[in-house]
Design a protein around this motif. Structure first.
Motif, PDB file in Angstrom:
ATOM      1  N   GLY A   1       0.825  -1.207   0.000  1.00 14.40           N
ATOM      2  CA  GLY A   1       0.000   0.000   0.000  1.00 14.40           C
ATOM      3  C   GLY A   1       0.855   1.251   0.000  1.00 14.40           C
ATOM      4  N   ALA A   2       1.934   1.248   0.774  1.00 11.94           N
ATOM      5  CA  ALA A   2       2.816   2.414   0.832  1.00 11.94           C
ATOM      6  C   ALA A   2       3.486   2.660  -0.513  1.00 11.94           C
ATOM      7  N   VAL A   3       3.923   1.576  -1.163  1.00 14.85           N
ATOM      8  CA  VAL A   3       4.551   1.711  -2.482  1.00 14.85           C
ATOM      9  C   VAL A   3       3.551   2.278  -3.483  1.00 14.85           C
ATOM     10  N   ARG A   4       2.321   1.739  -3.468  1.00 13.77           N
ATOM     11  CA  ARG A   4       1.299   2.200  -4.418  1.00 13.77           C
ATOM     12  C   ARG A   4       0.960   3.671  -4.193  1.00 13.77           C
ATOM     13  N   ARG A   5       0.875   4.078  -2.934  1.00 13.44           N
ATOM     14  CA  ARG A   5       0.553   5.484  -2.644  1.00 13.44           C
ATOM     15  C   ARG A   5       1.646   6.417  -3.178  1.00 13.44           C
ATOM     16  N   LEU A   6       2.907   6.028  -2.991  1.00 13.00           N
ATOM     17  CA  LEU A   6       4.005   6.874  -3.468  1.00 13.00           C
ATOM     18  C   LEU A   6       3.995   6.984  -4.994  1.00 13.00           C
ATOM     19  N   LEU A   7       3.856   5.844  -5.668  1.00  5.75           N
ATOM     20  CA  LEU A   7       3.885   5.874  -7.129  1.00  5.75           C
ATOM     21  C   LEU A   7       2.688   6.641  -7.683  1.00  5.75           C
TER      22      LEU A   7
ATOM     23  N   GLY B   1       1.678  15.176 -10.704  1.00  9.47           N
ATOM     24  CA  GLY B   1       2.386  15.840 -11.798  1.00  9.47           C
ATOM     25  C   GLY B   1       3.892  15.927 -11.596  1.00  9.47           C
ATOM     26  N   HIS B   2       4.445  15.102 -10.686  1.00 14.00           N
ATOM     27  CA  HIS B   2       5.890  15.157 -10.436  1.00 14.00           C
ATOM     28  C   HIS B   2       6.691  14.541 -11.586  1.00 14.00           C
ATOM     29  N   CYS B   3       6.153  13.495 -12.204  1.00  4.83           N
ATOM     30  CA  CYS B   3       6.877  12.828 -13.291  1.00  4.83           C
ATOM     31  C   CYS B   3       5.928  11.900 -14.041  1.00  4.83           C
ATOM     32  N   GLU B   4       6.421  11.354 -15.149  1.00  2.00           N
ATOM     33  CA  GLU B   4       5.627  10.433 -15.959  1.00  2.00           C
ATOM     34  C   GLU B   4       5.893   8.990 -15.523  1.00  2.00           C
ATOM     35  N   PRO B   5       4.907   8.098 -15.718  1.00  2.00           N
ATOM     36  CA  PRO B   5       5.104   6.696 -15.326  1.00  2.00           C
ATOM     37  C   PRO B   5       6.347   6.071 -15.950  1.00  2.00           C
ATOM     38  N   SER B   6       6.628   6.401 -17.209  1.00  2.00           N
ATOM     39  CA  SER B   6       7.767   5.758 -17.887  1.00  2.00           C
ATOM     40  C   SER B   6       9.083   6.050 -17.177  1.00  2.00           C
ATOM     41  N   SER B   7       9.251   7.280 -16.651  1.00  2.00           N
ATOM     42  CA  SER B   7      10.503   7.608 -15.975  1.00  2.00           C
ATOM     43  C   SER B   7      10.614   6.874 -14.638  1.00  2.00           C
ATOM     44  N   VAL B   8       9.473   6.670 -13.964  1.00  2.00           N
ATOM     45  CA  VAL B   8       9.481   5.909 -12.713  1.00  2.00           C
ATOM     46  C   VAL B   8       9.844   4.454 -12.985  1.00  2.00           C
ATOM     47  N   VAL B   9       9.188   3.861 -13.984  1.00  2.00           N
ATOM     48  CA  VAL B   9       9.434   2.453 -14.301  1.00  2.00           C
ATOM     49  C   VAL B   9      10.889   2.252 -14.730  1.00  2.00           C
ATOM     50  N   ARG B  10      11.419   3.229 -15.462  1.00  2.00           N
ATOM     51  CA  ARG B  10      12.826   3.131 -15.901  1.00  2.00           C
ATOM     52  C   ARG B  10      13.760   3.053 -14.697  1.00  2.00           C
ATOM     53  N   GLU B  11      13.522   3.912 -13.690  1.00  2.00           N
ATOM     54  CA  GLU B  11      14.379   3.904 -12.492  1.00  2.00           C
ATOM     55  C   GLU B  11      14.188   2.616 -11.689  1.00  2.00           C
ATOM     56  N   LEU B  12      12.940   2.163 -11.547  1.00  2.00           N
ATOM     57  CA  LEU B  12      12.685   0.913 -10.824  1.00  2.00           C
ATOM     58  C   LEU B  12      13.344  -0.257 -11.541  1.00  2.00           C
ATOM     59  N   ASN B  13      13.334  -0.207 -12.848  1.00  2.00           N
ATOM     60  CA  ASN B  13      13.957  -1.242 -13.667  1.00  2.00           C
ATOM     61  C   ASN B  13      15.458  -1.270 -13.425  1.00  2.00           C
ATOM     62  N   GLN B  14      16.089  -0.082 -13.481  1.00  2.00           N
ATOM     63  CA  GLN B  14      17.532  -0.004 -13.277  1.00  2.00           C
ATOM     64  C   GLN B  14      17.925  -0.448 -11.876  1.00  2.00           C
TER      65      GLN B  14
ATOM     66  N   VAL C   1       5.926  -4.587  -5.840  1.00  2.00           N
ATOM     67  CA  VAL C   1       6.307  -3.449  -6.681  1.00  2.00           C
ATOM     68  C   VAL C   1       5.661  -3.574  -8.061  1.00  2.00           C
ATOM     69  N   VAL C   2       5.638  -4.793  -8.597  1.00  2.00           N
ATOM     70  CA  VAL C   2       5.006  -5.022  -9.907  1.00  2.00           C
ATOM     71  C   VAL C   2       3.527  -4.644  -9.860  1.00  2.00           C
ATOM     72  N   ASP C   3       2.841  -5.052  -8.776  1.00  2.00           N
ATOM     73  CA  ASP C   3       1.415  -4.701  -8.644  1.00  2.00           C
ATOM     74  C   ASP C   3       1.231  -3.185  -8.615  1.00  2.00           C
ATOM     75  N   ALA C   4       2.108  -2.499  -7.884  1.00  2.00           N
ATOM     76  CA  ALA C   4       2.007  -1.037  -7.802  1.00  2.00           C
ATOM     77  C   ALA C   4       2.285  -0.394  -9.152  1.00  2.00           C
ATOM     78  N   VAL C   5       3.235  -0.959  -9.907  1.00  2.00           N
ATOM     79  CA  VAL C   5       3.562  -0.422 -11.237  1.00  2.00           C
ATOM     80  C   VAL C   5       2.383  -0.593 -12.185  1.00  2.00           C
ATOM     81  N   ASP C   6       1.704  -1.740 -12.108  1.00  2.00           N
ATOM     82  CA  ASP C   6       0.529  -1.940 -12.964  1.00  2.00           C
ATOM     83  C   ASP C   6      -0.527  -0.870 -12.677  1.00  2.00           C
ATOM     84  N   SER C   7      -0.740  -0.577 -11.394  1.00  2.00           N
ATOM     85  CA  SER C   7      -1.690   0.485 -11.028  1.00  2.00           C
ATOM     86  C   SER C   7      -1.197   1.838 -11.531  1.00  2.00           C
ATOM     87  N   LEU C   8       0.118   2.051 -11.426  1.00  2.00           N
ATOM     88  CA  LEU C   8       0.717   3.312 -11.873  1.00  2.00           C
ATOM     89  C   LEU C   8       0.491   3.531 -13.364  1.00  2.00           C
ATOM     90  N   LEU C   9       0.718   2.483 -14.148  1.00  2.00           N
ATOM     91  CA  LEU C   9       0.569   2.628 -15.599  1.00  2.00           C
ATOM     92  C   LEU C   9      -0.890   2.893 -15.976  1.00  2.00           C
TER      93      LEU C   9
END
Length: 353
Positions: free
Chosen positions: A183-189, A196-209, A218-226
Motif C-alpha cells: 500500500g505504501a509503495v502504491r501510494r508513493l507511485l 504531476g511530479h513525473c511520468e510513469p515511464s521515468s518511474v518504471v525506468r528507475e525501478l527497472n535499473q 512493486v510489480v502490482d504497484a507499477v501496474d496500477s501506476l501505468l
C-alpha cells in the motif's frame, strides 16, 4: 536554551556570510578554518556543554535536538567530499547567504520525496535516518541519522530549499527499495504521477535499473501506476481538444477494412480528415524486453499500414501532452488542415473499442 551559541572570540573569520542554519551546523574542518582548535571543539562538546557532535566530523553548535533543516545539512556535510584537505565546502565569504556546495552528496529516498512536496511520505521530523547518495568508490559508512547509499553514477540533483535533492524518479526508486508494504509503495507511485511530479515511464525506468521489478508488491504497484498514467494522459487529451478548439474526434475506436482485417485501436480519430491519434504510454519493464520490442514493432506496423491507406497518424507521449500541450494541438491541427491537400484515404470501418 540558546540555539545560536556563538563561536569563541578567537575565530579570525566573520560568520555573517553564513545562513543561520550554517552558523549552527559546521564541520570540524570549517571550524578549524575559522581558528577553532581541536581542543576547543572537544571542550565545547563535553557532556552538558554548549555544542554536540551530531555525526562524525560534524558539530551542532547548540544543545538540544537538531531541527530537520540542521539534520539535512549535517548529513550532507558528513557525506560531501571536501574539495581539498582542510578546505571546507561552504560559501564564499563575500556572498551573502549563498547556498553551500555539497560535492558528491545528494539527498534521496523518503526525505527527498518529502522535500519535493509529497504528502504520502512522513514529515522529516519522523524520519530516523536520511538517505544520501554518494559515488560508489567513496569509503563512507552509514551512521547516526545518515544512511549512505552508493551509486555508480550520481543523478543530477535538483535544488530544493537550497539542498541537492535527487529527482523524483530516482528518489522513488531509492525509497521503494526499502519498503515492503504494498500500500505504501502504491501510494508513493500514484502521488508521483497524479501530483504531476513525473511520468510513469521515468518511474518504471528507475525501478527497472534498480532491479526492483522482480518484487511482486512493486510489480502490482507499477501496474496500477501505468493504468493511472494512461487515465491522466487521456484526460489531458480531452482537455487539449477542448481548450485548443480542435474538431471533436471519435474517441477510443478500432479501425477495420470493410470485410477485412483489423487495423488497430486508436485513442482518437477524425474520420472526415482521416487523421488518427495514438498515445504512446509504453514503459520499459525488466525481463520484458522482447514484449517491449514486440509492442514497438506492432506500433510501427500499425502506423505504416494506416499511412499506406492514406490515414495520417499522430503519435503523442504523455510527457509532451503535459509539458507542451499547445504545441501538440498545433501538430494535430496541421494534420487536419493538410487533409484537404491529400488524396482521399481508403474507406475504413470505425468501431467502438
Amino acid at each position: 536554551m540558546n540555539h545560536n551559541t556563538p563561536l569563541p572570540p578567537l575565530s579570525p573569520r566573520p560568520l555573517r556570510h553564513l545562513s543561520e542554519v550554517l552558523r549552527r551546523v559546521m564541520t570540524a574542518a570549517q571550524l578549524k578554518s575559522h581558528g577553532v582548535a581541536a581542543a576547543e571543539m572537544n571542550e565545547q562538546c563535553r557532556p552538558g556543554g554548549p555544542w554536540q557532535q551530531i555525526l562524525p566530523g560534524v558539530l551542532l553548535l547548540h544543545p538540544g535536538p537538531p531541527t530537520s533543516e540542521e539534520r539535512l545539512h549535517a548529513v550532507l556535510m558528513y557525506a560531501a567530499r571536501e574539495r581539498s584537505p582542510g578546505v571546507p565546502s561552504q560559501p564564499n565569504p563575500d556572498e551573502e547567504h549563498t547556498a553551500p556546495a555539497y560535492p558528491d552528496a545528494v539527498i534521496t529516498g523518503l526525505a527527498a520525496l518529502t522535500l519535493h512536496g509529497f504528502s504520502a511520505t512522513p514529515p522529516l521530523t519522523a524520519l530516523d535516518t536520511i538517505d544520501v547518495l554518494v559515488p560508489r568508490m567513496r569509503r563512507l559508512r552509514s551512521t547516526g541519522c545518515a544512511r549512505v547509499l552508493r551509486t555508480p553514477a550520481l543523478p543530477t540533483p535538483q535544488q530544493v530549499t537550497g539542498l541537492p535533492v535527487a529527482p523524483v524518479p530516482r528518489a522513488l526508486a531509492d525509497a521503494v527499495a526499502e519498503l515492503t508494504d504494498a500500500g505504501a509503495v502504491r501510494r508513493l507511485l500514484t502521488e508521483a504521477v497524479r501530483g504531476g511530479h513525473c511520468e510513469p515511464s521515468s518511474v518504471v525506468r528507475e525501478l527497472n535499473q534498480a532491479k526492483l521489478l522482480s518484487r511482486p508488491h512493486v510489480v502490482d504497484a507499477v501496474d496500477s501506476l501505468l493504468a493511472e498514467g494512461r487515465a491522466i494522459a487521456e484526460d489531458r487529451l480531452y482537455e487539449m481538444v477542448h481548450v485548443h478548439s480542435l474538431p471533436d474526434p471519435v474517441w477510443n475506436v478500432d479501425l477495420r477494412l470493410p470485410g477485412g482485417p483489423h487495423l488497430g485501436g486508436l485513442d482518437a480519430y477524425w474520420p472526415d480528415q482521416a487523421v488518427a491519434l495514438e498515445l504512446d504510454t509504453r514503459a520499459p519493464r525488466q525481463g520484458h524486453r522482447q514484449d517491449d520490442d514486440a509492442l514497438w514493432s506492432e506500433y510501427a506496423r500499425k502506423r505504416e499500414h494506416l499511412e499506406r491507406l492514406g490515414i495520417t497518424v499522430v503519435h503523442i507521449t504523455p510527457k509532451k501532452l503535459r509539458d507542451a500541450m499547445e504545441q501538440q494541438a498545433a501538430v494535430v491541427r496541421t494534420a487536419l488542415m493538410a487533409a484537404a491537400d491529400r488524396d482521399p484515404a481508403a474507406y475504413v470501418v470505425v468501431l467502438p473499442r
